[in-house]
Design a protein around this motif. Structure first.
Motif, short mmCIF file in Angstrom:
data_model
loop_
_atom_site.label_atom_id
_atom_site.label_comp_id
_atom_site.label_asym_id
_atom_site.label_seq_id
_atom_site.Cartn_x
_atom_site.Cartn_y
_atom_site.Cartn_z
N ALA A 148 -0.81 10.16 -4.43
CA ALA A 148 -0.62 9.05 -5.37
C ALA A 148 -1.56 9.22 -6.57
CB ALA A 148 -0.89 7.72 -4.67
N ALA A 149 -2.82 9.56 -6.27
CA ALA A 149 -3.81 9.71 -7.35
C ALA A 149 -3.34 10.75 -8.36
CB ALA A 149 -5.16 10.09 -6.76
N LYS A 150 -2.72 11.82 -7.85
CA LYS A 150 -2.36 12.89 -8.78
C LYS A 150 -1.22 12.51 -9.70
CE LYS A 150 0.08 16.34 -5.99
NZ LYS A 150 -0.18 17.37 -5.01
N LYS B 263 0.87 -1.18 0.00
CA LYS B 263 0.00 0.00 0.00
C LYS B 263 0.90 1.22 0.00
CE LYS B 263 -3.02 2.17 3.38
NZ LYS B 263 -3.67 2.08 4.67
N ILE B 264 0.50 2.27 -0.70
CA ILE B 264 1.31 3.49 -0.66
C ILE B 264 1.40 3.99 0.78
CG2 ILE B 264 1.04 4.37 -3.01
CD1 ILE B 264 -1.46 5.90 -1.76
N GLY C 162 2.31 7.21 1.54
CA GLY C 162 1.95 8.63 1.58
C GLY C 162 0.45 8.81 1.44
N TYR C 163 0.03 10.07 1.35
CA TYR C 163 -1.39 10.35 1.21
C TYR C 163 -1.92 9.83 -0.12
CZ TYR C 163 -0.94 13.49 5.20
OH TYR C 163 -0.72 14.02 6.44
N TRP C 164 -3.11 9.27 -0.06
CA TRP C 164 -3.73 8.70 -1.25
C TRP C 164 -3.87 9.74 -2.36
CZ3 TRP C 164 -7.94 9.31 -4.34
CH2 TRP C 164 -8.29 8.22 -5.16
N VAL C 165 -4.24 10.96 -2.00
CA VAL C 165 -4.43 12.00 -3.04
C VAL C 165 -3.13 12.32 -3.77
CG1 VAL C 165 -6.54 13.11 -2.22
CG2 VAL C 165 -4.33 13.81 -1.25
N ARG D 261 -0.70 9.18 -10.56
CA ARG D 261 -1.27 8.07 -11.34
C ARG D 261 -1.99 8.63 -12.57
NH1 ARG D 261 -0.62 3.29 -11.84
NH2 ARG D 261 -2.16 2.05 -10.78
#
Ligand SMILES: Cc1cc2nc3c(=O)[nH]c(=O)nc-3n(C[C@H](O)[C@H](O)[C@H](O)COP(=O)(O)OP(=O)(O)OC[C@H]3O[C@@H](n4cnc5c(N)ncnc54)[C@H](O)[C@@H]3O)c2cc1C
Ligand code: SF4
Ligand code: SF4
Lengths: 366, 174
Positions: A199-201, A191-192, A194-197, A203
């Motif tokens: 990672a999303a940015k 699992k990442i 760091g903050y999910w957001v 990705r």
């Protein structure tokens, strides 16, 4: 080494925590000297071109380097109370005489006598061993940030990022902003971190994040020409086929560890605390260590965030000023703790809370 | 949000930063009201409890409900959302978008945050990317603004309505 300077409060480290400690103590009337190794004050903040998290009190939504500017403005509004000496490193502490030694540049040495001291020396990057990790082109994420965001130099054309904590994710984004390609981000955990957001940015810009993967080797003769990565099972054993990735830079973002030499020299009571990422000093709720003249704040007290580092700096500055006999607003202390508790309340703060309860003492015997 | 990371592929994708389905903090607006709403509604994709709240504190109408705890995930009161896009510019996670379904019969407008170079210009065609960066269509830029004058531009792009659940980024090619 004859020269000696004297000050009410010495702050070692001019990052987020140190600047807040200085502002807080000077606001209460203390004469403060801040010693900073770097050429500019601001610490990690000056490298952060992204907008910060947190709440309004910690300048959330503002870019890191601008926060450094805001803190410096606050300090200069206090007149000449605060003397910031950059390009100067505190090299040692001699507890018998209560004296610090400092080195400006590489030539000039002097001693510092302070009534009280806040040590806010931040953190150091960790590295992991793998074959060829001494080839040119293997960088720590901090070095990459300094190159790009302080000096405006890109480290290469194509980067393999090792580590998907906040630093790995954010530095990948910043590299992309600088026009550098990211071959992949590899992360050993499922699992990442760091903050999910964050990672999303990256990705959605097409940067792959390979969970349960690690670097096994850097490839190249004189410089980096690629890297070999491989999958890990849930016991962190290598599985599957090793895979070669083309890249000319390998950037390591595998964690930080608190910078604590001065606490050891001061004989402060220390403990190894994995949740806080290394050895850290015990402290009471005013951030005072077992050495009654020395306070700790920021990443040096455990790896956390700038938002928490700033509040801890305020608390340490407040308490140091009080112990100098200065008038401080008692309400502020409570307010700062409320802010810290809020920042640490979430899922991500759980680890920090678990670490802090191991090193927080009720008070020090007089 | 519980990230359990079992062998489930969806969960794996989610754990690497890709939204795969609605979750608290990442919910699409109610379809019927959304289709009628001139100016569009906010779409936030922030499903993890983190100490962050600028979406709530910067929203001028209170449409992002005030957080009780700074770690709350955003919740929307759609009746209050004007689609102004201030949160799009303010959110440090680049997790806020505004999507207007009223543009035309089969096109919508998405306002998204953009911090790369080169900046697109009004009228320009750009590639539209999904949550893993694949090009899924082309779109035409209908506006470029910098609401907070802080180097985050908010780009409005006309996109196929059937892809509003997928498109979350653009690529500018000169
Ligand atoms: C890529 C990245 C992204 C981040 N993003 C965020 C974010 O979004 N939100 C957030 O809240 N936090 C973020 N952080 C974390 C944040 O930057 C740090 O937690 C914060 O800067 C810690 O402040 P500090 O003052 O303790 O340490 P630092 O900022 O590291 O400052 C310590 C200073 O002490 C100096 N120093 C050390 N030893 C000596 C010595 N012996 N003599 C003199 N000077 C010395 C150093 O030169 C340094 O300037 C991020 C960090 C990184 C690396
Ligand atoms: S678009 Fe405007 S009104 Fe709607 S949530 Fe964002 S800031 Fe609030
Ligand atoms: S400002 Fe953005 S990242 Fe922060 S809580 Fe709101 S949506 Fe999430």
């Amino acid at each position: 080494m004859k020269k000696m300077i004297e000050t009410d409060l010495l702050v070692v480290g001019g990052g987020a925590a140190g600047l807040c400690a200085a502002a807080e103590a000077a606001g209460a009337g203390a004469k403060v000297t801040v010693i900073e190794s770097d050429l500019h004050p601001g610490g990690q903040l000056v490298k952060q071109t992204h907008k910060f998290f947190g709440s309004k009190d910690e300048y959330a939504g503002t870019r890191g380097y601008k926060i450094a500017g805001i803190l410096l403005d606050e300090i200069s509004s206090l007149g000449d109370k605060v003397d910031i000496r950059t390009n100067t490193t505190v090299t040692g502490y001699y507890p018998e005489e209560g004296i610090f030694t400092a080195m400006k540049g590489e030539e000039e040495y002097y001693r510092i006598k302070a009534k009280k001291t806040v040590v806010a020396t931040g953190a150091q990057e960790r590295l992991i061993p793998f074959p060829n990790n001494d080839l040119p082109g293997v960088y720590g994420a901090g070095a990459v940030q300094t190159l790009m965001n302080v000096y405006g130099v890109v480290p290469g054309k194509k980067v393999l990022m090792v580590g998907a904590g906040n630093i790995g994710l954010i530095v990948s984004y910043q590299l992309r902003q600088a026009g550098v390609e990211i071959a992949a981000v590899v992360e050993a955990m499922p699992k990442i971190g760091g903050y999910w957001v964050h990672a999303a940015k990256i990705r959605r810009l097409g940067i792959p994040i390979l969970l349960r993967h690690t670097i096994v080797e850097a490839v190249g003769d004189k410089v980096i020409e690629g890297a070999v990565i491989q999958e890990l099972d849930d016991k962190f054993q290598l599985i599957g086929e090793p895979r070669k990735i083309d890249c000319d830079v390998i950037c390591m973002a595998v964690g930080l560890t608190p910078t604590t030499e001065l606490f050891w020299q001061a004989g402060a009571k220390m403990q190894y605390c994995p949740q806080l990422c290394g050895h850290v000093p015990f402290r009471d709720n005013t951030m005072r260590t077992s050495n009654p003249d020395i306070w700790v704040a920021g990443d040096a007290s455990g790896i956390e965030e700038a938002s928490a580092a700033m509040v801890e700096g305020r608390i340490a500055g407040h308490s140091a000023a009080k112990s100098l006999g200065l008038n401080v607003k008692e309400e502020s202390f409570k307010e700062y703790w409320t802010r810290l508790d809020h920042l640490r309340a979430g899922e991500v703060g759980e680890k920090i809370r678990g670490g802090i309860c191991q090193v927080l003492v009720d008070g020090w015997e007089a | 949000m519980g990230c359990t990371c079992n062998s489930n592929d969806k969960e794996k994708l989610f754990c690497s930063g890709v939204l795969v389905e609605n979750r608290p903090g990442a919910i699409l607006p109610p379809q019927e009201a959304w289709e009628q709403k001139k100016g569009g509604y906010v779409v936030i994709e922030c499903p993890q409890r983190i100490p962050c709240n600028p979406c709530a504190t910067s929203c001028p109408t209170g449409a992002v409900k005030p957080f009780k705890d700074i770690n709350d995930v955003p919740e929307i009161d759609y009746e209050k959302c004007t689609g102004c896009g201030l949160c799009v510019a303010k959110c440090p996670g680049l997790a806020c978008f505004v999507i207007d379904l009223t543009y035309s019969a089969d096109e919508a407008v998405i306002k998204l945050p953009y911090e790369l170079e080169p900046k697109p210009a009004k009228g320009q065609k750009v590639k539209c990317l999904n949550r893993v960066g694949e090009e899924v269509s082309e779109g035409e830029v209908s506006a470029v603004t910098e609401p907070l004058k802080d180097q985050t531009t908010v780009v409005s792009v006309v996109i196929p309505k059937k892809l509003v659940g997928e498109i979350r980024a653009i690529k500018v090619v000169c």
